[in-house]
Scaffold this motif. Structure first.
Motif, short mmCIF file in Angstrom:
data_model
loop_
_atom_site.label_atom_id
_atom_site.label_comp_id
_atom_site.label_asym_id
_atom_site.label_seq_id
_atom_site.Cartn_x
_atom_site.Cartn_y
_atom_site.Cartn_z
N GLN A 52 21.33 -66.48 -1.39
CA GLN A 52 22.75 -66.14 -1.54
C GLN A 52 23.00 -65.36 -2.84
OE1 GLN A 52 24.87 -69.99 -0.98
NE2 GLN A 52 25.68 -69.06 0.88
N PRO A 53 22.32 -64.22 -3.00
CA PRO A 53 22.44 -63.49 -4.26
C PRO A 53 23.72 -62.68 -4.35
CG PRO A 53 21.14 -62.22 -2.72
CD PRO A 53 21.47 -63.52 -2.02
N SER A 54 24.07 -62.29 -5.56
CA SER A 54 25.05 -61.23 -5.75
C SER A 54 24.37 -59.92 -5.37
CB SER A 54 25.50 -61.18 -7.21
OG SER A 54 26.27 -60.03 -7.47
N ASP A 55 25.17 -58.91 -5.09
CA ASP A 55 24.57 -57.60 -4.84
C ASP A 55 24.19 -56.90 -6.15
OD1 ASP A 55 27.28 -57.45 -5.35
OD2 ASP A 55 27.73 -55.98 -3.79
N HIS A 56 24.64 -57.45 -7.28
CA HIS A 56 24.23 -56.99 -8.61
C HIS A 56 23.20 -57.97 -9.18
CE1 HIS A 56 27.76 -54.21 -9.31
NE2 HIS A 56 28.23 -54.94 -8.31
N VAL A 57 22.42 -57.51 -10.14
CA VAL A 57 21.49 -58.39 -10.83
C VAL A 57 21.81 -58.41 -12.33
CG1 VAL A 57 19.65 -58.04 -9.15
CG2 VAL A 57 19.73 -56.59 -11.20
N PRO A 58 21.38 -59.45 -13.03
CA PRO A 58 21.67 -59.56 -14.46
C PRO A 58 20.92 -58.49 -15.27
CG PRO A 58 21.08 -61.70 -13.52
CD PRO A 58 20.73 -60.66 -12.50
N VAL A 59 21.56 -58.06 -16.34
CA VAL A 59 20.98 -57.11 -17.30
C VAL A 59 20.94 -57.80 -18.66
CG1 VAL A 59 21.18 -54.82 -18.34
CG2 VAL A 59 21.90 -55.18 -15.97
N LEU A 60 19.81 -57.72 -19.33
CA LEU A 60 19.55 -58.50 -20.54
C LEU A 60 19.21 -57.61 -21.73
CD1 LEU A 60 17.21 -61.63 -20.71
CD2 LEU A 60 16.78 -59.67 -22.19
N ALA A 61 19.68 -58.00 -22.90
CA ALA A 61 19.31 -57.32 -24.14
C ALA A 61 19.16 -58.33 -25.26
CB ALA A 61 20.37 -56.29 -24.52
N ASP A 62 18.15 -58.13 -26.09
CA ASP A 62 17.93 -58.93 -27.29
C ASP A 62 18.26 -58.08 -28.51
OD1 ASP A 62 17.07 -61.15 -25.89
OD2 ASP A 62 14.94 -60.63 -26.05
N LEU A 63 19.16 -58.61 -29.34
CA LEU A 63 19.55 -57.93 -30.57
C LEU A 63 19.05 -58.72 -31.77
CD1 LEU A 63 21.69 -56.98 -28.37
CD2 LEU A 63 23.22 -56.58 -30.27
N GLN A 64 18.66 -57.99 -32.79
CA GLN A 64 18.28 -58.61 -34.05
C GLN A 64 19.15 -57.99 -35.15
OE1 GLN A 64 14.07 -59.40 -34.69
NE2 GLN A 64 14.26 -58.71 -36.80
N ILE A 65 20.06 -58.79 -35.66
CA ILE A 65 21.07 -58.26 -36.58
C ILE A 65 20.91 -58.91 -37.96
CG2 ILE A 65 23.54 -57.96 -36.99
CD1 ILE A 65 23.91 -58.30 -33.93
#
Length: 275
Positions: A262-275
């Protein structure tokens, strides 16, 4: 001489297409990828209907909501304290398409804008399609807002969400065949480029994946076998302000989520920031 503390922050953005239907998948994402902040779009519920308890159990105590009944809606879920939150109705309607949250990182402030840009309907003629005209006006309002933003060079800002626009040739399975299909029309791509230029936003996906490579975050439910046909579009974005140049250390589109039950038609997008 004391050193400034480094903050490592993981952000995931995802059009969940009904948070009550897919809260289990959201929990799965949180457990598996452990982001500090999860930005959801199309939550499709009012604020008092949002399933906060499931997120609280996992340590995500801070939730900012802009929901409406049955449609649209955005939510930002965080294990970092939210110092401030603000809603701006860029399209002039209270239709749950934006929320901004701010975080204190030592002496610095991080501002995160979570967007759900209107899809625009089916007819790419804005003179007869009110939904498409609204989408274009929404993008114009975003551009005007960020063009006027203060401290463009120094402010730590992140813009995420379902922008419902695939800007480049290889952000869709066939640029030629989709040039008159809403999400990839020339006028949408032009307006998204103006929005990006208004704040000199960095579209970080193309920092990590060359523009010559196909890259998608959405696949239609209409496809019998979405994976083999692979007719996708990159509609979901993470952009960073000039002050964050070089601060993004990792990027990923979690394609496997499209194959979950039962997925969404979109998928997750991920980013790692180092501040």
């Amino acid at each position: 001489m004391s050193r400034k503390r480094t903050h490592k922050i993981r952000i995931i953005t995802w059009n969940i297409n009904s948070v009550r239907l897919r809260v289990g998948l959201a929990v799965k994402i949180l457990k598996k990828y452990q982001p500090n902040i999860l930005c959801l779009q199309e939550i499709k519920c009012q604020n008092d209907e949002f399933p906060q308890k499931q997120f609280h159990k996992l340590g995500y105590q801070h939730i900012a909501l802009n929901g409406i009944k049955a449609y649209h809606g955005v939510a930002t879920i965080s294990n970092l304290p939210i110092a401030n939150e603000r809603i701006i109705e860029f399209g002039g309607l209270a239709d749950g398409r934006h929320i901004e949250t701010e975080y204190k990182l030592g002496t610095q402030d991080l501002s995160l804008h979570n967007f759900y840009v209107p899809a625009g309907g089916d007819d790419p003629d804005w003179t007869v399609n009110e939904k498409f005209a609204y989408k274009l006006a929404f993008l114009d309002a975003m551009t005007a807002y960020f063009k006027k933003a203060r401290n463009k060079k120094t402010a730590l800002r992140v813009l995420v969400g379902d922008l419902n626009t695939a800007p480049f040739e290889h952000d869709v399975w066939s640029s030629k065949q989709l040039q008159n299909v809403i999400s990839h029309t020339p006028i949408e791509r032009e307006k998204l480029a103006k929005l990006q230029a208004a704040h000199k936003w960095d579209d970080i996906a193309r920092d990590f994946v060359p523009p010559s490579e196909k890259l998608y975050s959405w696949w239609s439910y209409r496809a019998r076998d979405w994976a083999s046909s692979d007719r996708g579009r990159r509609l979901d974005h993470i952009w960073t302000s000039p002050a964050l140049n070089g601060k993004v250390k990792h990027f990923d589109i979690i394609r496997t989520a499209r194959g979950w039950k039962q997925p969404s038609d979109h998928v997750p997008v991920l980013a790692d920031l180092q501040i």
